[in-house]
Design a protein around this motif. Structure first.
Motif, PDB file in Angstrom:
ATOM      1  N   LEU A   1       0.828  -1.205   0.000  1.00  0.00           N
ATOM      2  CA  LEU A   1       0.000   0.000   0.000  1.00  0.00           C
ATOM      3  C   LEU A   1       0.863   1.256   0.000  1.00  0.00           C
ATOM      4  CD1 LEU A   1      -2.671   1.578   0.320  1.00  0.00           C
ATOM      5  CD2 LEU A   1      -2.492   1.191   2.793  1.00  0.00           C
ATOM      6  N   ILE A   2       1.876   1.302   0.864  1.00  0.00           N
ATOM      7  CA  ILE A   2       2.749   2.471   0.967  1.00  0.00           C
ATOM      8  C   ILE A   2       3.533   2.671  -0.329  1.00  0.00           C
ATOM      9  CG2 ILE A   2       4.751   3.430   2.180  1.00  0.00           C
ATOM     10  CD1 ILE A   2       3.676   2.030   4.713  1.00  0.00           C
ATOM     11  N   ALA A   3       4.036   1.573  -0.912  1.00  0.00           N
ATOM     12  CA  ALA A   3       4.816   1.676  -2.147  1.00  0.00           C
ATOM     13  C   ALA A   3       3.967   2.194  -3.302  1.00  0.00           C
ATOM     14  CB  ALA A   3       5.406   0.306  -2.506  1.00  0.00           C
ATOM     15  N   VAL A   4       2.743   1.692  -3.431  1.00  0.00           N
ATOM     16  CA  VAL A   4       1.865   2.148  -4.511  1.00  0.00           C
ATOM     17  C   VAL A   4       1.483   3.617  -4.305  1.00  0.00           C
ATOM     18  CG1 VAL A   4      -0.390   1.839  -5.619  1.00  0.00           C
ATOM     19  CG2 VAL A   4       0.966  -0.162  -4.964  1.00  0.00           C
ATOM     20  N   ALA A   5       1.244   3.999  -3.041  1.00  0.00           N
ATOM     21  CA  ALA A   5       0.903   5.391  -2.747  1.00  0.00           C
ATOM     22  C   ALA A   5       2.046   6.329  -3.122  1.00  0.00           C
ATOM     23  CB  ALA A   5       0.559   5.545  -1.265  1.00  0.00           C
TER      24      ALA A   5
ATOM     25  N   LEU B   1      -2.201   6.754 -10.211  1.00  0.00           N
ATOM     26  CA  LEU B   1      -3.018   6.379  -9.059  1.00  0.00           C
ATOM     27  C   LEU B   1      -2.923   7.444  -7.979  1.00  0.00           C
ATOM     28  CD1 LEU B   1      -1.925   2.649  -8.739  1.00  0.00           C
ATOM     29  CD2 LEU B   1      -4.005   3.495  -9.807  1.00  0.00           C
ATOM     30  N   THR B   2      -4.057   7.803  -7.402  1.00  0.00           N
ATOM     31  CA  THR B   2      -4.057   8.709  -6.249  1.00  0.00           C
ATOM     32  C   THR B   2      -4.895   8.081  -5.151  1.00  0.00           C
ATOM     33  OG1 THR B   2      -5.981   9.936  -7.093  1.00  0.00           O
ATOM     34  CG2 THR B   2      -3.796  10.798  -7.636  1.00  0.00           C
ATOM     35  N   LEU B   3      -4.506   8.299  -3.919  1.00  0.00           N
ATOM     36  CA  LEU B   3      -5.226   7.733  -2.787  1.00  0.00           C
ATOM     37  C   LEU B   3      -6.609   8.344  -2.641  1.00  0.00           C
ATOM     38  CD1 LEU B   3      -2.337   7.662  -0.199  1.00  0.00           C
ATOM     39  CD2 LEU B   3      -3.669   5.674  -0.860  1.00  0.00           C
ATOM     40  N   THR B   4      -7.597   7.510  -2.360  1.00  0.00           N
ATOM     41  CA  THR B   4      -8.904   8.014  -1.973  1.00  0.00           C
ATOM     42  C   THR B   4      -8.811   8.488  -0.528  1.00  0.00           C
ATOM     43  OG1 THR B   4      -9.612   5.872  -1.142  1.00  0.00           O
ATOM     44  CG2 THR B   4     -10.050   6.334  -3.472  1.00  0.00           C
ATOM     45  N   GLN B   5      -9.885   9.075  -0.019  1.00  0.00           N
ATOM     46  CA  GLN B   5      -9.891   9.490   1.386  1.00  0.00           C
ATOM     47  C   GLN B   5      -9.654   8.279   2.290  1.00  0.00           C
ATOM     48  OE1 GLN B   5     -13.462  11.472   2.636  1.00  0.00           O
ATOM     49  NE2 GLN B   5     -12.774  11.732   4.729  1.00  0.00           N
ATOM     50  N   GLU B   6     -10.265   7.135   1.936  1.00  0.00           N
ATOM     51  CA  GLU B   6     -10.101   5.929   2.753  1.00  0.00           C
ATOM     52  C   GLU B   6      -8.673   5.408   2.678  1.00  0.00           C
ATOM     53  OE1 GLU B   6     -12.479   6.420   0.566  1.00  0.00           O
ATOM     54  OE2 GLU B   6     -14.348   6.414   1.705  1.00  0.00           O
TER      55      GLU B   6
END
Length: 261
Positions: free
Chosen positions: A9-13, A55-60
């Motif tokens: 998750l952190i790497a993709v973000a 890719l961008t993170l959603t609020q969740e």
């Protein structure tokens, strides 16, 4: 150590791309996509927006120190069950009062007499801007200069926005006198828009350190505007497991050192 899905998750973000994240993690792209899909399924929430190949993170999916700290804690203490969610400070305090949750990690002071708190960090708000903005060459900016900028701010209900407005009001200033062109809840989206020079923003310095060190954004303080804030673990006075608070505090500081490297 973080578990595999949290690391993914952190790497993709950070990479904003499944293929690039796979290269960093020495995994295949399908494996990374599968782990993110598993996370989204288990959480019952979409973690990333897919747009224009990025890719961008959603609020969740928004990553933060606190989220990673709790992930580390859950990994080190597998007998502890942790559920993470976000809500307004008022609602969190009500849930603590009603013993619906054990702890809350919040900004600002605690005024509820039935609650105690432990300060785990201090931070302050700054103005962030594109490296191409002429003000990026300044060591400090004035309120008059800020008034002439296009502002992209957090929502009015966010702690960041409320602190900014309260600080303005303490100097007999009003947010209505500034050119707020956009209000966005997602911090990652705000940083992306600022980086592309759509405007400037007011955010906590801690969430922009990586971009500043990678020379993606410029951070500039605002003259005569001290916007310090504290991050606290808030808990009910009857909460008995104070050793948990000590462990989380230590993990928080260890994680922050790792995050800022």
């Amino acid at each position: 150590m973080l578990d595999n899905k949290t690391e993914t998750l952190i790497a993709v973000a950070e990479q904003k791309n499944f293929t690039k994240a796979a290269e960093v993690l020495s995994l295949t792209q399908p494996a990374v996509s599968h782990q993110i899909s598993q996370l989204e399924h288990s959480l019952g929430a979409k973690l990333f927006n897919r747009r224009k190949g990025e890719l961008t993170l959603t609020q969740e999916g928004e990553s933060s120190f606190a989220t990673e700290v709790l992930a580390r804690y859950a990994n080190e203490y597998p007998n502890v069950s942790i559920t993470i969610f976000t809500d307004t400070i008022k609602n969190l305090y009500n849930m603590l009062d009603n013993f619906e949750i054990d702890i809350a990690i919040t900004d600002g002071k605690v005024s509820n007499p039935s609650l105690n708190s432990v300060m785990i960090d201090t931070d302050y708000l700054v103005c962030i801007m594109s490296n191409n903005n002429p003000l990026a060459k300044h060591s400090i900016i004035t309120l008059n200069e800020l008034r002439r900028e296009r502002l992209i701010l957090r929502l009015p209900t966010s702690a960041t926005r409320m602190l900014f407005e309260a600080t303005l009001e303490s100097r007999n200033e009003s947010i209505d006198d500034f050119n707020v062109i956009l209000e966005v809840d997602n911090v990652t989206t705000i940083k992306d828009l600022v980086q592309k020079d759509f405007g400037v923003s007011i955010l906590a310095k801690s969430v922009c350190i990586k971009e500043m060190r990678k020379k993606k954004l410029t951070i500039v303080p605002i003259e005569n505007l001290s916007m310090a804030r504290a991050t606290n673990i808030v808990y009910h006075k009857n909460f008995a497991h104070t050793e948990v608070l000590q462990d989380i505090t230590q993990l928080y500081h260890d994680t922050k050192k790792h995050y800022l490297v």
